[in-house]
Design a protein around this motif. Structure first.
Motif, PDB file in Angstrom:
ATOM      1  N   GLU A   1      15.148 -23.404  21.952  1.00 60.28           N
ATOM      2  CA  GLU A   1      15.691 -22.274  22.692  1.00 60.28           C
ATOM      3  C   GLU A   1      14.631 -21.721  23.643  1.00 60.28           C
ATOM      4  O   GLU A   1      13.426 -21.916  23.447  1.00 60.28           O
ATOM      5  N   ASP A   2      15.104 -21.045  24.666  1.00 61.26           N
ATOM      6  CA  ASP A   2      14.215 -20.458  25.670  1.00 61.26           C
ATOM      7  C   ASP A   2      13.459 -19.287  25.054  1.00 61.26           C
ATOM      8  O   ASP A   2      14.057 -18.351  24.526  1.00 61.26           O
TER       9      ASP A   2
ATOM     10  N   ARG B   1      14.197 -23.176  16.858  1.00 61.05           N
ATOM     11  CA  ARG B   1      15.039 -22.467  15.889  1.00 61.05           C
ATOM     12  C   ARG B   1      15.075 -23.270  14.595  1.00 61.05           C
ATOM     13  O   ARG B   1      15.628 -24.357  14.529  1.00 61.05           O
TER      14      ARG B   1
ATOM     15  N   GLU C   1       9.097 -22.471  25.008  1.00 57.90           N
ATOM     16  CA  GLU C   1      10.271 -22.706  24.177  1.00 57.90           C
ATOM     17  C   GLU C   1      10.005 -22.269  22.741  1.00 57.90           C
ATOM     18  O   GLU C   1       8.854 -22.210  22.305  1.00 57.90           O
TER      19      GLU C   1
ATOM     20  N   HIS D   1      16.496 -14.741  25.209  1.00 52.98           N
ATOM     21  CA  HIS D   1      17.467 -15.826  25.304  1.00 52.98           C
ATOM     22  C   HIS D   1      17.667 -16.556  23.985  1.00 52.98           C
ATOM     23  O   HIS D   1      18.601 -17.351  23.871  1.00 52.98           O
ATOM     24  N   ASN D   2      16.814 -16.324  23.010  1.00 55.68           N
ATOM     25  CA  ASN D   2      16.954 -17.048  21.747  1.00 55.68           C
ATOM     26  C   ASN D   2      17.928 -16.318  20.825  1.00 55.68           C
ATOM     27  O   ASN D   2      18.264 -15.153  21.045  1.00 55.68           O
ATOM     28  N   SER D   3      18.363 -16.986  19.773  1.00 51.79           N
ATOM     29  CA  SER D   3      19.384 -16.424  18.897  1.00 51.79           C
ATOM     30  C   SER D   3      18.808 -15.697  17.690  1.00 51.79           C
ATOM     31  O   SER D   3      19.559 -15.082  16.943  1.00 51.79           O
TER      32      SER D   3
ATOM     33  N   TYR E   1      18.863 -29.493  20.489  1.00 53.08           N
ATOM     34  CA  TYR E   1      19.800 -28.521  19.913  1.00 53.08           C
ATOM     35  C   TYR E   1      19.044 -27.392  19.206  1.00 53.08           C
ATOM     36  O   TYR E   1      19.535 -26.267  19.116  1.00 53.08           O
TER      37      TYR E   1
END
Length: 1000
Positions: A921-922, A872, A869, A964-966, A918
């Motif tokens: 992220e992956d 963020r 993981e 997959h993360n932003s 929240y």
């Protein structure tokens, strides 16, 4: 008589002068498959004239009749042919069974890989030479099982390297050894000067490094000249960077919509200055250096004969960052010279040097947070300040920072690493080697803080950026010196079916660091310090105020002395035993515990040499295992058992009275400290089948770190102690297939996969926890686990709130996070915090493919990570200022049923800003790491110059990443207890480069 002799000599000279030079050409093939062999060395015996076969096994060379051609290549038997009147000589080389075992570099020497019981991976220098990376280790990402490489997109930055997991709370960096010289990094090495890189991972190969071996060792061997051959290689490449993975952010219209809604939700007055801020700025685009370049130019000259072999390498690297005004410039040189004084005595010298102009590094954090409603400049070309109510006090104009602040720093580095050695062979079986090495590294820099005008729209005035009223300069100088001595005696002997290689040695290593830094401000009421590098010094008379000049310094030194021993034994080349021992004594530890012992034992059995395997389809099979104890030297604090003094309570004494400060120890003294120890073992096998076309290797490893050197703060009691355990275990698999279809098409595919399970068995005392940022380290969890609340959706209504467990964490309303009652006690409390993410992946993998057709070759590398993981740490808002929004916030909760993940917009409450899932992220991803298409030209002569090899290639690095993360990239390094944190700082760019190399 005298006249006859003169005439006879004249006749001989005339015959010799008119001896016919001819051009001999041909093809070299292998006896087993009749396939052409590239890279075979063809030398005119007794001279330095020579060539190499091209990709198709062809060669062409100028010789005279009667000269002898010598054909040689690793793994093949050398063949000599006397030249007659033939012009075509085709040669078939036989396999040399004895030399088939790959020779690898090990600690303090070399050995055949077949004679070792551990896991050593050899990577040829060609793998890193033509990649657009200033640091060669960056090019190994995804290529070696058990090696974790987290690259940084910033120019010249060192990757985060971990071998077989995170073994400590303090130190995870491997030891680098360059031509026998210990080093903390290899940033000074030009990738084009590297002959090979060996990665040591197991206790059998690491114990010989003692207190420096726990995190693995990376051995780098630079290029040496080969006997009887002059070789000149020139190479150059130019690449262009492009930003990838840009986060989706709100534009001006969306920002206004969200900001207005947030003000309403918080009961605040509407924002009244939209008329002054009507821009729509993408700050990421504003500060990005589109088409940033990467340039490499290298020249290598090698020449050798029976008495002297010399190699010289020169290189120039220029790399621009993906952010404007970032540039790295490096000039490197490498010299290796070995001289055979006699048949048994050899001396040599090696020097690596680099002069670097270091980049002024920026990041994208402010560009991610700055509101888009502001234009970079006002109508008069003056930088705009961000709105006071929307981050103006916290975030500077990102373009101003990049253009006006970053270039005001000058940072240079000078580094020289060298060694001299003498090697004496005596009594047939003994070799004594004495080597003296040194590392001299100087970093120095100057910085200037100018007065930069900004336009404040709300007050319609010009002010100085960040409220600064005086200019200032800073200056630093840091010197790091290492000195190393090695005295090694090696005994090698064959006794019938028995073979033994024994090593005994004594070595010392001393380090010294000195850092001096300071700053001075402009004289109040005087003229500003000029914006000119000539004035960026502490003694900047008459502009600097000497009363504001401050300085600081740091200095330390330490030394380690060591005795070592290793024996490699084999019986009939199939039963193998390895043993190593090392005792290190460090000046940084108390006398009672200063000396520590490290050791290993390993065994292997080559089953393929047994009679019962004679008719098997398996060509090679070896089972192996090793066990040992390694050491980990703590680097963050020097002499941890000797605390410094710090300011304590004060007293008013004397007549007249004055304040007398008191000094106390910074922490309690501990007189029994020792370095961390790692008990490690592994077991596995190596196999080759289908005529050695298929190779496979599998290994299980386990590393248990004991007696971690940790700092404990318990109430008023603070001290260092040895406590805690960390375990890393997993499997490593490596496989490759090599084959050809016809005579023109060859292909190979290889892959590796590594699993890892990291567990903290204990920390200090039961229940003791270590917090760092969003992570917690405690017994039973992976190290550096993300810690917080589990988001179980959003409260949709007041009825939903009433039906849910009450929360003691603060005030909340519909649209806020619904945290999970983890412990089931019927209410939401801090006790419901739990592990919500693991920064260590479940497994990593890499796949490499090579396709060759005639003179064309195509290489494709793919690598990936699964099961970790990423935290963020950007785009989450702030309770202190208004930042820009992630575009996904358009899907926020605005009423029952509208969202069950994106909470309502508010900055009045910190309830939704607690560490929770929240933010998690992956971190899994798959990346096309590298694609290279190359064409190899056949040897030719242009204007009388013979080119033995010419190669043209186009390379694409980081072509595409499925993630997959932003954020920009799912990769993020960090400290041993706080890593995989995405601060939004820097992308990993795609780099497209075109290059060539030519040999003659």
């Amino acid at each position: 008589m005298k006249t006859k002799i003169i005439l006879f000599l004249f006749f001989l000279i005339s015959v010799s002068g008119f001896a016919q030079n001819i051009t001999v050409s041909g093809t070299v093939t292998g006896s087993e498959d009749n396939m052409p062999i590239p890279g075979v060395n063809i030398l005119v015996k007794g001279t330095i004239r020579g060539v190499s076969t091209d990709f198709d096994g062809n060669y062409s060379i100028q010789v005279s009749q009667g000269e002898i051609l010598e054909f040689s290549s690793i793994g093949l038997k050398t063949k000599t042919i006397t030249v007659g009147d033939q012009t075509i000589i085709n040669v078939v080389l036989d396999t040399d069974i004895e030399s088939l075992s790959e020779v690898v570099v090990v600690g303090y020497g070399t050995a055949k890989k077949r004679d070792l019981t551990g896991s050593i991976v050899r990577v040829d220098g060609d793998i890193v030479a033509d990649k657009p990376n200033a640091n060669p280790i960056a090019s190994l990402q995804g290529r070696v099982a058990g090696l974790s490489v987290v690259n940084s997109g910033q120019p010249g930055q060192e990757p985060d390297i971990r071998i077989r997991g995170t073994v400590s709370r303090n130190q995870t960096k491997p030891l680098y050894v360059v031509d026998g010289i210990f080093s903390e990094d290899i940033s000074y090495i030009n990738p084009n000067d590297i002959e090979s890189i060996e990665l040591l991972k197991d206790p059998s190969s690491l114990a010989i490094f003692g207190v420096r071996g726990a995190n693995g060792v990376i051995l780098v061997t630079t290029k040496k000249a080969k006997e009887g051959k002059l070789n000149i290689v020139f190479s150059a490449s130019t690449g262009f960077k492009n930003i990838t993975g840009k986060p989706d952010l709100a534009d001006a219209d969306l920002f206004k919509t969200l900001y207005n809604e947030r003000l309403v939700n918080d009961g605040a007055a509407p924002y009244g200055f939209y008329n002054l801020f009507n821009g729509n700025t993408n700050w990421i685009d504003q500060i990005t250096n589109n088409g940033a370049t990467v340039q490499n130019t290298n020249l290598s000259i090698q020449s050798g004969n029976e008495s002297n072999r010399i190699s010289i390498g020169l290189g120039y690297i220029e790399e621009e960052g993906i952010i404007q005004n970032e540039k790295l410039q490096k000039v490197t040189f490498n010299i290796n010279d070995e001289v055979n004084i006699s048949k048994n005595l050899k001396v040599g010298i090696g020097i690596n040097g680099v002069k670097s102009k270091l980049p002024n590094l920026g990041n994208y954090s402010s560009a991610l947070n700055a509101t888009p409603i502001v234009s970079p400049f006002n109508s008069d070309g003056i930088y705009n300040q961000l709105p006071t109510a929307i981050g103006g006090a916290q975030i500077g104009n990102p373009l101003l920072v990049v253009n006006e602040r970053l270039p005001k720093n000058i940072n240079d580095s000078y580094r020289f690493v060298g060694n001299i050695f003498a090697e004496l062979k005596f009594l047939n079986d003994f070799t004594f080697r004495a080597a003296y090495s040194g590392n001299y590294n100087v970093r120095k820099g100057r910085g200037y803080s100018p007065l930069t005008p900004v336009y404040v729209a709300e007050s319609d005035e010009i002010a100085n950026y960040s409220g600064q009223i005086l200019t200032s300069v800073s200056q630093y100088n840091e010197t790091k010196q290492d000195f190393q001595q090695d005295y090694l005696l090696t005994y090698t002997k064959k006794f019938g079916d028995h073979g033994i290689t024994a090593l005994v040695g004594y070595t010392t290593f001393q380090e010294y660091l000195e850092n001096i830094n300071g700053s001075v401000r402009q004289l109040a009421g005087g003229d500003p310090i000029p914006n000119d590098p000539r004035f960026w010094y502490l003694n900047v008379f008459p502009f600097g105020d000497q009363d504001t000049r401050v300085s600081n310094s740091e200095q330390w030194d330490r030394a380690t002395t060591s005795g070592l021993f290793r024996v490699l034994y084999n019986y009939k080349n199939k039963y193998i035993l390895n043993g190593s021992f090392r005792r290190d004594a460090s000046s940084e530890l108390p006398k009672a515990t200063r000396g520590q012992n490290f050791w290993s034992l390993g065994a292997a059995w080559e089953l393929s040499k047994e009679q019962f395997m004679d008719n098997s389809s398996i060509n090679y099979l070896k089972i192996k295992g090793s066990y040992g104890e390694l050491g980990n030297q703590y680097n963050a604090v020097h002499y941890p058992y000797l605390p410094n003094y710090q300011l304590g309570a004060s007293a008013v004494l004397g007549n007249p009275q004055s304040v007398i400060p008191a000094y106390v120890l910074a922490y309690r003294n501990t007189d029994n400290l020792k370095w961390e120890t790692i008990t490690s073992y592994e077991a596995g096998f190596e196999m080759a089948t289908f005529d050695n076309r298929l190779k496979f290797e599998a290994t299980y490893y386990n590393k248990l770190t004991k007696d971690l050197l940790v700092f404990v703060s318990s109430g008023s009691d603070q001290f260092y102690t040895n406590a805690g355990e960390i375990e890393n275990k997993g499997f490593e698999f490596t496989s490759s297939w090599n084959d050809n279809i016809g005579s023109d098409f060859q292909y190979s595919i290889s892959g590796n996969l590594s699993t890892i399970k990291n567990t903290v068995n204990s920390v200090f005392e039961p229940g003791f926890e270590v917090f760092s940022g969003p992570t917690r380290t405690r017994a039973g969890d992976p190290i550096g686990s993300f810690y917080g609340y589990v988001v179980d959706g959003l409260y949709q209504s007041n009825l939903d709130i009433q039906a849910s467990p009450p929360s003691t964490l603060g005030a909340y309303v519909p649209g806020d996070f619904k945290y999970k009652d983890v412990n089931g006690d019927g209410e939401i409390t801090p006790d419901d915090r739990t592990v919500i993410g693991n920064p260590t992946p479940d497994f990593t993998y890499g796949i490499s493919t090579n396709l060759s057709y005639k003179n064309f070759s195509l290489d494709i590398d793919i690598q990936g990570v699964y099961g970790n993981e990423v935290w963020r740490n950007w785009g989450n808002g702030s309770t202190f200022a208004q930042f820009n929004y992630r575009a996904v916030r358009e899907n926020r909760w605005i009423g029952a049923g509208t969202s069950n993940w994106e909470p309502r917009l508010t900055e009045a409450s910190g309830y939704n800003k607690l560490n929770s899932t929240y933010n998690v992220e992956d971190g899994s991803y798959v990346r096309i790491r590298n694609i290279q298409l190359a064409y190899n030209f056949k040897p030719k002569s242009i204007k009388g110059i013979d080119f033995t090899n010419m190669r043209l290639y186009i390379n694409a690095q980081n072509l595409y990443t499925w993630k997959h993360n932003s954020g920009f990239t799912p990769e993020a390094g960090g400290s041993p207890i706080e890593f995989s944190i995405d601060n939004g700082g820097y992308p990993l760019p795609m780099v497209t480069s075109l290059g060539f190399s030519v040999s003659f």
